[in-house]
Write a protein that holds these residues in place. Structure first.
Motif, short mmCIF file in Angstrom:
data_model
loop_
_atom_site.label_atom_id
_atom_site.label_comp_id
_atom_site.label_asym_id
_atom_site.label_seq_id
_atom_site.Cartn_x
_atom_site.Cartn_y
_atom_site.Cartn_z
N ILE A 287 46.38 34.69 10.12
CA ILE A 287 46.81 36.23 10.19
C ILE A 287 46.28 37.36 10.74
O ILE A 287 45.16 37.71 10.56
CB ILE A 287 47.80 36.57 8.72
N ALA A 288 47.24 37.33 11.88
CA ALA A 288 46.40 38.32 12.79
C ALA A 288 46.62 40.28 12.07
O ALA A 288 48.36 40.26 11.68
CB ALA A 288 46.93 38.64 14.58
N HIS A 289 45.66 40.55 12.09
CA HIS A 289 46.08 41.77 12.13
C HIS A 289 47.05 42.72 12.32
O HIS A 289 48.11 43.86 12.02
CB HIS A 289 45.06 42.40 11.49
N GLY A 290 46.80 42.63 13.51
CA GLY A 290 47.93 43.59 14.30
C GLY A 290 47.12 45.20 14.45
O GLY A 290 45.97 45.42 12.94
N ILE A 291 47.98 46.06 14.69
CA ILE A 291 48.01 47.38 13.92
C ILE A 291 48.94 47.91 14.11
O ILE A 291 50.71 48.03 14.52
CB ILE A 291 47.89 48.65 16.18
N PRO A 292 49.02 48.38 12.48
CA PRO A 292 50.02 48.91 12.18
C PRO A 292 50.97 50.49 11.92
O PRO A 292 50.16 50.38 11.89
CB PRO A 292 49.61 49.02 10.08
N LEU A 293 51.80 50.44 12.31
CA LEU A 293 52.69 51.93 13.04
C LEU A 293 52.90 51.86 11.69
O LEU A 293 54.76 51.59 11.40
CB LEU A 293 53.15 51.73 14.27
N ARG A 294 53.39 53.30 11.30
CA ARG A 294 54.63 53.76 10.11
C ARG A 294 55.56 54.73 11.11
O ARG A 294 54.31 56.20 10.97
CB ARG A 294 53.82 54.35 8.82
N PHE A 295 56.47 54.84 10.66
CA PHE A 295 56.92 55.92 11.14
C PHE A 295 58.49 56.78 9.86
O PHE A 295 58.82 56.21 9.22
CB PHE A 295 58.27 55.62 11.74
N GLN A 296 57.97 58.86 9.91
CA GLN A 296 59.25 58.61 9.10
C GLN A 296 59.75 60.35 9.99
O GLN A 296 59.65 61.09 10.32
CB GLN A 296 57.83 59.94 8.39
N PRO A 316 44.59 46.15 24.81
CA PRO A 316 44.46 47.85 25.76
C PRO A 316 45.98 47.94 26.37
O PRO A 316 46.01 49.07 27.02
CB PRO A 316 43.11 47.63 26.19
N GLU A 317 46.41 46.49 26.97
CA GLU A 317 47.03 46.77 28.45
C GLU A 317 48.34 47.45 27.18
O GLU A 317 48.97 47.73 27.79
CB GLU A 317 47.32 46.12 29.09
N MET A 318 48.41 45.86 26.45
CA MET A 318 50.07 46.43 25.72
C MET A 318 51.02 46.95 25.16
O MET A 318 51.28 47.69 24.56
CB MET A 318 50.54 44.54 25.46
N THR A 319 49.13 47.12 23.91
CA THR A 319 49.58 47.96 22.53
C THR A 319 50.09 49.65 23.20
O THR A 319 50.78 49.49 22.05
CB THR A 319 48.34 48.26 21.95
N PRO A 320 49.79 50.62 24.24
CA PRO A 320 50.73 51.56 23.94
C PRO A 320 51.79 51.45 24.46
O PRO A 320 52.31 52.11 23.57
CB PRO A 320 50.12 52.40 25.10
N THR A 321 52.67 50.57 25.14
CA THR A 321 54.02 50.24 25.49
C THR A 321 54.27 49.66 24.05
O THR A 321 55.25 50.34 23.84
CB THR A 321 53.58 49.44 26.53
N LEU A 322 53.73 49.26 23.52
CA LEU A 322 54.70 48.61 22.29
C LEU A 322 54.82 49.43 21.42
O LEU A 322 55.76 49.01 20.78
CB LEU A 322 53.58 47.61 21.80
N ALA A 323 53.67 50.22 21.22
CA ALA A 323 54.12 51.20 19.67
C ALA A 323 55.04 52.52 20.51
O ALA A 323 55.26 52.89 19.26
CB ALA A 323 52.14 52.01 20.04
N ALA A 324 54.77 52.84 21.10
CA ALA A 324 55.66 53.59 21.82
C ALA A 324 57.20 53.41 22.29
O ALA A 324 58.28 54.02 22.00
CB ALA A 324 54.85 54.78 23.55
N THR A 325 57.07 52.11 22.14
CA THR A 325 58.41 51.60 22.56
C THR A 325 59.46 51.53 21.23
O THR A 325 60.30 51.59 21.22
CB THR A 325 58.58 49.93 23.55
N SER A 326 58.64 50.96 20.11
CA SER A 326 59.16 50.71 18.89
C SER A 326 59.24 52.59 18.30
O SER A 326 60.72 52.56 17.66
CB SER A 326 57.27 50.40 17.48
N PHE A 327 58.32 53.53 18.38
CA PHE A 327 58.40 55.13 17.94
C PHE A 327 60.03 55.05 18.94
O PHE A 327 61.00 55.97 18.42
CB PHE A 327 57.74 55.83 19.08
N TYR A 328 60.55 54.88 20.56
CA TYR A 328 61.75 55.55 20.97
C TYR A 328 62.85 54.44 20.33
O TYR A 328 63.31 55.53 20.39
CB TYR A 328 61.89 54.67 22.70
N ASN A 329 62.05 53.28 20.58
CA ASN A 329 63.71 52.69 19.14
C ASN A 329 63.95 53.24 17.72
O ASN A 329 65.07 53.81 18.46
CB ASN A 329 63.57 51.59 19.76
#
Length: 665
Positions: A287-296, A316-329
């Motif tokens: 299982i890929a560890h990835g980067i967990p993001l928790r939002f409150q 490096p190329e995609m993580t900033p966008t994927l993290a920000a997109t999840s936050f935005y959503n």
């Protein structure tokens, strides 16, 4: 009874071993190399149309296209049968469908012709696909190989839980991929792990958890825990760490451009380790560890709170966008509205290597158009700078985000300020009283203590008072004068090491601060009487004092480095937090002198102020005597005299204040 239970356990073990042996035997298949493929050969291909049921369709070889694929040869083929009649040809999601001729595995259906019907396409040879299991180390290749006439049959992204605005945001940040996204749903049994089999469905995910985003394709070949699929690149990132999931197909959707499989992304079963021209490859059970993001997240107006989480791929190329997109959503869904608002955003980014400190930061944002998008901009920039800095490989272990939003406009404008004293020596403290006018509120005063740097140059200096997110107006004018774009400003800034970069990100002014600092030499809007010809020009490195966190500027030349050791010094400033987003700025003219000269000047000014006060007192007394001479009532004269005396004391105090203080310009 014990014997019965033992026998049952034994029988289950035998059945499990038999199942594993059957699976390995079923997946043991010979390959047919391209050199043996002949025009006119016929075979079958396997794929899923609904659920997990595997269907077959007919394949007829038309010829071999030498060196036309991203990894070598392609096999041109014609597809037919009831499946093709039902779908209108090969569809997105069929990529990876294994093709068998005479019982041997030839390769995977992977491409179609852009100008022809959907029953003609190309097959990627299995020989090229299994090479992905033993490929030499290579990281982050260029974007996908392409041929205008060939269309990979699996590029649409299935999006679960994302809204349309967040998908548009993602596309704006990653326009180079040009992928179409389709909303999808979950299916019964998605949480059940199922073995991957040739012809079955598989998904490569970029985001997992309460949101899911990934591409669905078909498994080509399985050898124990090793899997190859798709037959063409997904993102062509080379070595990768995508999340490998089961997939279940709802239906095949016919489209004007091309049909596609609509499916759910089920349980995580492994990791996609390679993404190259011949397809994707990976391992099950890892299982890929990835980067967990928790939002409150909280909407103060509605009293609504949301706690949620995802994990995104580490890239490096995609993580900033994927993290920000999840936050935005998630923010969009929490607010359930669009438009203006004020947000307080805090985040903590924890690195995997504990020799580096976690980055923590809190800032306030206001937008009259889209508070959701405004709230994520800085977060995106910080993650991007950390992951793409030129000093170290900053691996992120965890990200926590907290955001509180209100529709109210929580801003305040600097309407006035006073500074005292304005004649100082290095090391002195200047007290700045800043008057703030909140939006539709009463004026409040904030007191800021600014210490003059010990190494401050003697002479005239301009003291700036501003909001933390405001670029001083003199710098804006200098920037316009020299026609400096934001990109040029960013490139002018450099850092000696990661620690310096990290500190700048951590300590960069926030929008809710009142900042007091000296401006660069010669950059001022205060009229001190000096000639424009003799005023020094601002150093280009400092035209804009509030760049985005992590902005990069060019390295200095050797000669510049030598001179900068003498000229450059740490910019001293004082920042005070407030409950408002602070707007506006202003400047004071400050005289910096030696302690002895300062004392002499202040003593002289105090003496002059005292003499002026005495003169004003005398004039007031003379005026009072004139009143006495014309007034018959002595009590009124005495009262008038008393009032004048009080007024005179006040005048003397004002004169003393004027000798050492100043209002903002």
């Amino acid at each position: 009874m014990k014997v019965t239970h033992s026998w049952r356990r034994y029988r289950k073990s035998i059945l499990a071993l038999f199942f594993c042996w059957s699976m390995s035997m079923a997946q043991a298949v010979d390959f047919m190399p391209v050199s043996e493929v002949q025009t006119g050969m016929e075979g079958i291909a396997k794929t899923v149309l609904v659920g997990d049921d595997i269907s077959t369709f007919n394949v007829k070889v038309l010829g071999v296209m030498e060196n036309r694929g991203p990894s070598g040869d392609l096999i041109l083929a014609k597809f037919s049968g009831p499946v093709m009649e039902q779908t209108g040809g090969i569809a997105h999601g069929m990529s990876g469908s294994p093709v068998y001729i005479n019982g041997k595995l030839v390769g995977a259906v992977a491409y179609g012709w852009g100008f022809a019907d959907g029953t003609v396409g190309m097959i990627t040879p299995i020989e090229d696909m299994v090479k992905l299991w033993n490929i030499p180390y290579e990281k982050n290749l260029s974007n996908s190989w392409s041929d205008d006439r060939l269309i990979p049959m699996g590029t649409p992204l299935m999006a679960y839980g994302f809204d349309a605005d967040s998908m548009e945001y993602m596309k704006s940040k990653l326009p180079q991929y040009g992928y179409e996204t389709y909303d999808t749903a979950s299916a019964t049994g998605d949480n059940v792990k199922k073995p991957l089999v040739p012809g079955g469905s598989v998904a490569a995910l970029l985001v997992d958890g309460d949101l899911k985003l990934g591409a669905i394709g078909t498994v080509t070949y399985v050898d124990n825990d090793q899997v190859v699929a798709f037959g063409h690149p997904f993102l062509k990132h080379g070595e990768s760490d995508y999340f490998m999931h089961n997939a279940s197909i709802f239906t095949v959707v016919k489209s004007v451009n091309s049909a596609f499989k609509l499916g759910s992304m089920g349980s995580e079963v492994g990791t996609v380790t390679e993404d190259r021209g011949a397809g994707i490859a990976g391992k099950t059970g890892v299982i890929a560890h990835g980067i967990p993001l928790r939002f409150q997240l909280a909407d103060y107006d509605m009293g609504r709170e949301r706690n949620t989480s995802v994990k995104v791929i580490e890239d490096p190329e995609m993580t900033p966008t994927l993290a920000a997109t999840s936050f935005y959503n998630f923010l969009n869904k929490t607010l359930d509205r669009s438009g203006s608002g004020t947000a307080t955003v805090s985040y903590k980014i924890t690195p995997r290597d504990n020799k580096y400190k976690p980055l923590t930061r809190t800032n306030m944002f206001y937008s009259s158009e889209s508070i959701s998008e405004k709230s994520v901009d800085e977060f995106y920039n910080v993650v991007d700078v950390l992951m793409n800095n030129r000093f170290i490989d900053y691996e992120i272990m965890d990200i926590q985000v907290k955001a509180d939003v209100t529709k109210s406009k929580v801003t305040a404008k600097i309407v006035d300020a006073t500074a005292s004293p304005v004649v100082v020596a290095p090391g002195d403290t200047i007290v700045v009283d800043v008057k703030l006018e909140p939006f539709r509120g009463e004026v409040v005063t904030k007191e800021v203590f600014f210490k003059v740097p010990e190494d401050q140059k003697i002479g005239k200096a301009t003291l700036e008072v501003r909001g933390g997110g405001v670029v001083p107006l003199p710098y804006v004018l200098e920037k316009q004068k020299y026609n400096l774009t934001d990109e040029i400003i960013r490139r002018l800034k450099t850092y000696k090491d990661f620690d310096e970069l990290f500190k700048e990100i951590q300590d960069t002014d926030t929008n809710n601060q009142i900042v007091v600092e000296f401006l660069e030499d010669g950059v001022s809007m205060v009229n001190d009487g000096s000639s424009a010809k003799t005023a020094k020009k601002a150093k280009l490195e400092s035209v804009e004092r509030n760049p985005l966190p992590g902005d990069i500027k060019k390295e200095p030349t050797a000669s510049e480095s030598l001179s900068s050791d003498k000229d450059e010094k740490k910019q001293e400033k004082t920042a005070v937090d407030t409950e408002y987003i602070i707007q506006g700025d202003g400047q004071f003219s400050i005289d910096v002198m030696s302690p002895a000269k300062r004392d002499k000047v202040l003593a002289k000014r105090a003496k002059e102020a005292k003499q002026k006060a005495k003169l004003e007192k005398k004039l007031d007394r003379d005026a009072s005597n004139t009143v006495k001479a014309s007034d018959d009532k002595g009590s009124s004269v005495n009262s008038s005299g008393t009032n004048n005396s009080s007024s005179n004391d006040s005048s003397e105090n004002d004169a003393n204040n004027k000798a050492s203080g100043s209002h903002v310009s």
